[in-house]
Design a protein around this motif. Structure first.
Motif, short mmCIF file in Angstrom:
data_model
loop_
_atom_site.label_atom_id
_atom_site.label_comp_id
_atom_site.label_asym_id
_atom_site.label_seq_id
_atom_site.Cartn_x
_atom_site.Cartn_y
_atom_site.Cartn_z
N TYR A 162 4.81 10.05 2.71
CA TYR A 162 3.80 9.68 1.76
C TYR A 162 4.19 8.58 0.93
N GLN A 163 3.46 7.39 0.91
CA GLN A 163 3.80 6.43 -0.01
C GLN A 163 2.86 6.09 -1.14
N PRO A 164 3.47 5.98 -2.22
CA PRO A 164 2.69 6.04 -3.62
C PRO A 164 1.84 4.50 -3.52
N ALA A 178 -0.79 8.79 3.64
CA ALA A 178 0.06 9.56 4.69
C ALA A 178 0.22 8.72 5.86
N LEU A 179 1.74 8.70 6.30
CA LEU A 179 2.29 7.78 7.18
C LEU A 179 3.06 8.58 8.23
N LEU A 180 2.76 8.71 9.51
CA LEU A 180 3.07 9.42 10.65
C LEU A 180 4.91 9.13 11.03
N ARG A 181 5.53 10.12 11.15
CA ARG A 181 6.93 9.78 11.69
C ARG A 181 7.12 10.72 12.88
N TRP A 182 7.79 10.25 13.96
CA TRP A 182 8.23 11.24 14.91
C TRP A 182 9.67 11.24 14.75
N ASP A 204 -3.81 11.36 23.07
CA ASP A 204 -3.19 12.22 22.36
C ASP A 204 -3.59 12.25 21.02
N ILE A 205 -3.85 10.82 20.65
CA ILE A 205 -4.12 10.63 19.32
C ILE A 205 -5.27 11.50 18.54
N ILE A 206 -5.96 12.00 19.48
CA ILE A 206 -7.09 12.86 19.06
C ILE A 206 -6.53 14.25 18.60
N ILE A 240 -5.55 8.38 4.52
CA ILE A 240 -5.48 8.96 5.86
C ILE A 240 -5.90 7.88 6.94
N ASN A 241 -5.06 7.43 7.94
CA ASN A 241 -5.08 6.49 8.91
C ASN A 241 -5.81 7.19 10.17
N VAL A 242 -6.97 6.25 10.36
CA VAL A 242 -7.76 6.92 11.60
C VAL A 242 -8.07 5.86 12.69
N SER A 243 -7.57 6.06 13.89
CA SER A 243 -7.52 4.92 15.19
C SER A 243 -9.14 5.08 15.67
N ALA A 244 -9.47 3.87 16.32
CA ALA A 244 -10.86 3.68 17.07
C ALA A 244 -10.83 4.65 18.05
N VAL A 272 -10.58 7.47 4.00
CA VAL A 272 -10.20 7.35 5.39
C VAL A 272 -9.95 5.54 5.64
N GLU A 273 -8.73 5.41 6.29
CA GLU A 273 -8.48 4.07 6.58
C GLU A 273 -8.76 3.66 7.94
N ILE A 274 -9.42 2.49 8.12
CA ILE A 274 -9.54 1.99 9.58
C ILE A 274 -9.19 0.55 9.46
N ASP A 303 -8.41 -1.45 6.20
CA ASP A 303 -6.95 -1.61 6.15
C ASP A 303 -6.68 -3.02 6.81
N ASP A 304 -5.45 -3.45 6.59
CA ASP A 304 -4.85 -4.80 7.15
C ASP A 304 -6.01 -5.71 6.95
N PHE A 305 -6.63 -5.74 5.99
CA PHE A 305 -7.50 -7.00 5.74
C PHE A 305 -7.10 -8.35 5.76
N ALA A 359 -3.22 -4.12 -2.66
CA ALA A 359 -2.50 -5.18 -2.01
C ALA A 359 -1.29 -4.55 -1.51
N GLU A 360 -1.04 -4.62 -0.19
CA GLU A 360 0.00 -3.93 0.76
C GLU A 360 1.14 -4.81 0.64
N GLY A 361 2.34 -3.96 0.95
CA GLY A 361 3.79 -4.73 1.22
C GLY A 361 4.32 -5.39 0.14
N VAL A 362 4.09 -5.10 -1.09
CA VAL A 362 4.56 -5.52 -2.37
C VAL A 362 6.06 -5.15 -2.65
N GLU A 363 6.88 -6.24 -2.50
CA GLU A 363 8.37 -6.14 -2.37
C GLU A 363 8.90 -6.71 -3.85
N HIS A 364 8.40 -7.74 -4.45
CA HIS A 364 9.07 -8.14 -5.67
C HIS A 364 8.16 -8.20 -6.98
P1 C2E Z 1 -0.44 0.76 8.04
O1 C2E Z 1 -1.54 1.57 7.94
O2 C2E Z 1 -0.60 -0.93 7.47
O3 C2E Z 1 0.82 1.12 6.73
C1 C2E Z 1 1.54 0.60 6.17
C2 C2E Z 1 2.77 0.23 6.84
O4 C2E Z 1 3.63 -0.86 6.07
C3 C2E Z 1 3.86 1.45 6.85
O5 C2E Z 1 4.72 1.30 7.98
C4 C2E Z 1 4.64 1.33 5.60
O6 C2E Z 1 5.79 1.88 5.69
C5 C2E Z 1 4.67 -0.09 5.56
N1 C2E Z 1 5.20 -0.73 4.32
C6 C2E Z 1 4.76 -0.20 3.11
N2 C2E Z 1 5.11 -0.92 2.12
C7 C2E Z 1 5.84 -2.13 2.73
C8 C2E Z 1 6.58 -3.15 2.16
O7 C2E Z 1 6.71 -3.44 0.82
N3 C2E Z 1 7.31 -3.94 3.10
C9 C2E Z 1 7.07 -3.74 4.38
N4 C2E Z 1 7.69 -4.64 5.15
N5 C2E Z 1 6.64 -2.50 4.87
C10 C2E Z 1 5.86 -1.90 4.15
P2 C2E Z 1 4.67 2.61 8.94
O8 C2E Z 1 4.91 3.78 8.39
O9 C2E Z 1 5.73 2.15 10.03
O10 C2E Z 1 3.42 2.73 9.77
C11 C2E Z 1 3.14 1.41 10.74
C12 C2E Z 1 1.55 1.83 11.09
O11 C2E Z 1 1.41 2.80 11.93
C13 C2E Z 1 0.46 2.01 9.85
O12 C2E Z 1 0.14 0.69 9.39
C14 C2E Z 1 -0.62 2.59 10.59
O13 C2E Z 1 -1.31 1.28 11.15
C15 C2E Z 1 -0.06 3.16 11.75
N6 C2E Z 1 0.08 4.60 11.25
C16 C2E Z 1 0.90 5.46 10.61
N7 C2E Z 1 0.58 6.73 10.62
C17 C2E Z 1 -0.80 6.79 11.24
C18 C2E Z 1 -1.43 7.98 11.29
O14 C2E Z 1 -1.34 9.07 10.94
N8 C2E Z 1 -2.50 7.73 12.08
C19 C2E Z 1 -2.79 6.64 12.85
N9 C2E Z 1 -4.06 6.25 13.67
N10 C2E Z 1 -2.08 5.54 12.54
C20 C2E Z 1 -0.90 5.54 11.75
#
Ligand code: C2E
Ligand code: CA
Ligand code: CA
Length: 410
Positions: A162-164, A178-182, A204-206, A240-244, A272-274, A303-305, A359-364
């Protein structure tokens, strides 16, 4: 693809030249030949609807034959960039088979040429050819992962992190993504960027997407039960991320509704994020799905606009509550005037359309300051926190403190 015209007698392809495109003949005729010592060997004569130059394009090798127009000829050029882009989105097995077939063809033809030429010319040497990589380890690994996906689901190898997401005005946690890990027993933690496309291909994503939704909602329930150090704020939400591919699941939104009801969760707390790309490429299915989501009272985040080629003026067509600006803009905004202008324009448009901007990916810290100055509502990124396992995310929420970013706490 673009059209080119060649007069009769013109050499369109020269043997041994780099092969960066193929041609589809529209009208006219061409002759394919190889030069062996003093001898010209004609391999084929091709006409409308036929393709030449494909072998070097696919195998990434120099041209193995010359092609000359036998009449005035019109061709459509298939460039390397176009081919590579399509190939990258193709099933990895189909891509591998294509490369193997081309290599087998080269081998067979070389043998044939040797036989023909040695009979006539003792000085003949077979054409030197660097063997293209048939042993593709990425494909081997992909196939292994595809085969193991199902068992991994049964074996509880998947986990949510979970990323805040931070409210820039209050500088407090507004919600989580919510971000999935294997957690693979041999390969360790595998990025979703690697396995989600495979799970989409195999469908399998279903079931996996359903599991993600239920798990993320359970966590949200836990998070909402946490008494926060910054009590008095709005309760956190979950994205929560959803795929097509999940649009193909006819009972998906029904499942969402049942899950929310069972957990007695307020639907408005779930987003829901698409991705923008999904919206652009599957507009009708996506609009139907989003309408259902809105009807259930959930929120929608785009997402990813900025990466999906939609235009800003298009945004009002979609029932979007949050726009997530892709991290490529945030990364470059301090160096690139264009990114800065896009972010500036987008904050204004999002404001007009009553959409919130994340805004995503804020690092500084400088990025946080600049985004705050533009009036961007929310930020997410490593500057505040990496995605965390449940217990750590809960701790962060409880304490209201930042890992490594305490300096920006109000
Ligand atoms: P996303 O939805 O764009 O998720 C954000 C990704 O950016 C995450 O990678 C996160 O760890 C990463 N991130 C967040 N902050 C930063 C930052 O400051 N710098 C950098 N370099 N990266 C940052 P993650 O967790 O590897 O996920 C990758 C992609 O996988 C996600 O991109 C999303 O598209 C997909 N994904 C993850 N979980 C799910 C899921 O449950 N279902 C579906 N359908 N897709 C998922
Ligand atoms: Ca996302
Ligand atoms: Ca994103």
């Amino acid at each position: 693809m673009h059209q080119e015209m060649y007069p009769s007698g013109f050499t369109i392809i020269q043997e041994a030249a780099p092969g960066d495109c193929a041609y589809l003949i529209e009208t006219g005729r061409v002759e394919v030949s190889v030069q062996r010592g003093q001898r010209k060997i004609v391999l084929a004569t091709l006409g409308p609807g036929e393709v030449f130059g494909e072998l070097a394009l696919v195998a990434g090798t120099p041209r193995s034959a010359s092609v000359m127009a036998l009449a005035d000829t019109v061709v459509n050029r298939i460039d390397k960039g176009y081919y590579r882009e399509k190939l990258a989105r193709t099933d990895p097995i189909v891509a591998l088979l294509t490369r193997v077939l081309v290599d087998r063809f080269h081998e067979a033809r070389d043998k044939l040429l040797i036989l023909q030429s040695t009979a006539l010319d003792t000085t003949f040497e077979p054409p030197a050819r660097s063997s293209p990589a048939l042993r593709d380890h990425t494909v081997v690994e992909q196939v292994k992962l595809i085969n193991e996906l199902q068992a991994a689901m049964d074996g509880n190898e998947f986990q949510l992190y979970y990323q805040p997401v931070v409210n820039l005005k209050t500088r407090k946690i507004a919600g989580f993504e919510a971000l999935l890990r294997w957690l693979h027993p041999e390969l360790g933690s595998i990025s979703p960027a690697r396995f989600i496309p495979l799970a989409e291909d195999s469908k399998d994503i279903i079931p996996l997407g359903r599991w993600v939704f239920a798990k993320a909602c359970e966590t949200l329930k836990t998070f909402r039960g946490i008494v926060r150090a910054d009590a008095g704020d709005d309760e956190p939400w979950m994205s929560i991320n959803v795929s097509a591919v999940q649009f193909e699941d006819p009972t998906l939104t029904g499942y969402f509704a049942d899950t929310l009801a069972e957990l007695k969760l307020c639907p408005g707390a779930v987003k829901v994020e698409i991705t923008e790309r999904v919206l652009v490429e599957n507009t009708d299915a996506a609009l139907g799905f989003l309408a259902d989501i809105k009807r259930l009272g959930m929120k929608v985040a785009l997402d990813d606009f900025g990466t999906g080629y939609s235009s800003l003026s298009y945004l009002h067509r979609f029932p979007v509550d949050f726009v997530k600006l892709d991290r490529s803009f945030v990364n470059t905004m301090l160096k690139d005037e264009r990114s800065l202008k896009i972010i500036h324009g987008l904050t204004a448009i999002a404001d007009d359309l009553a959409m919130a901007l994340i805004a995503e990916g804020v690092e500084h810290a400088e990025e946080v300051d600049m985004l705050a100055r533009f009036g961007c509502g929310y930020v997410q990124g490593f500057y505040f926190s990496r995605p965390l396992p449940l217990a750590e995310a809960a701790g962060l929420l409880r304490d209201g403190e930042w890992l490594g970013a305490a300096n920006i706490l109000a």
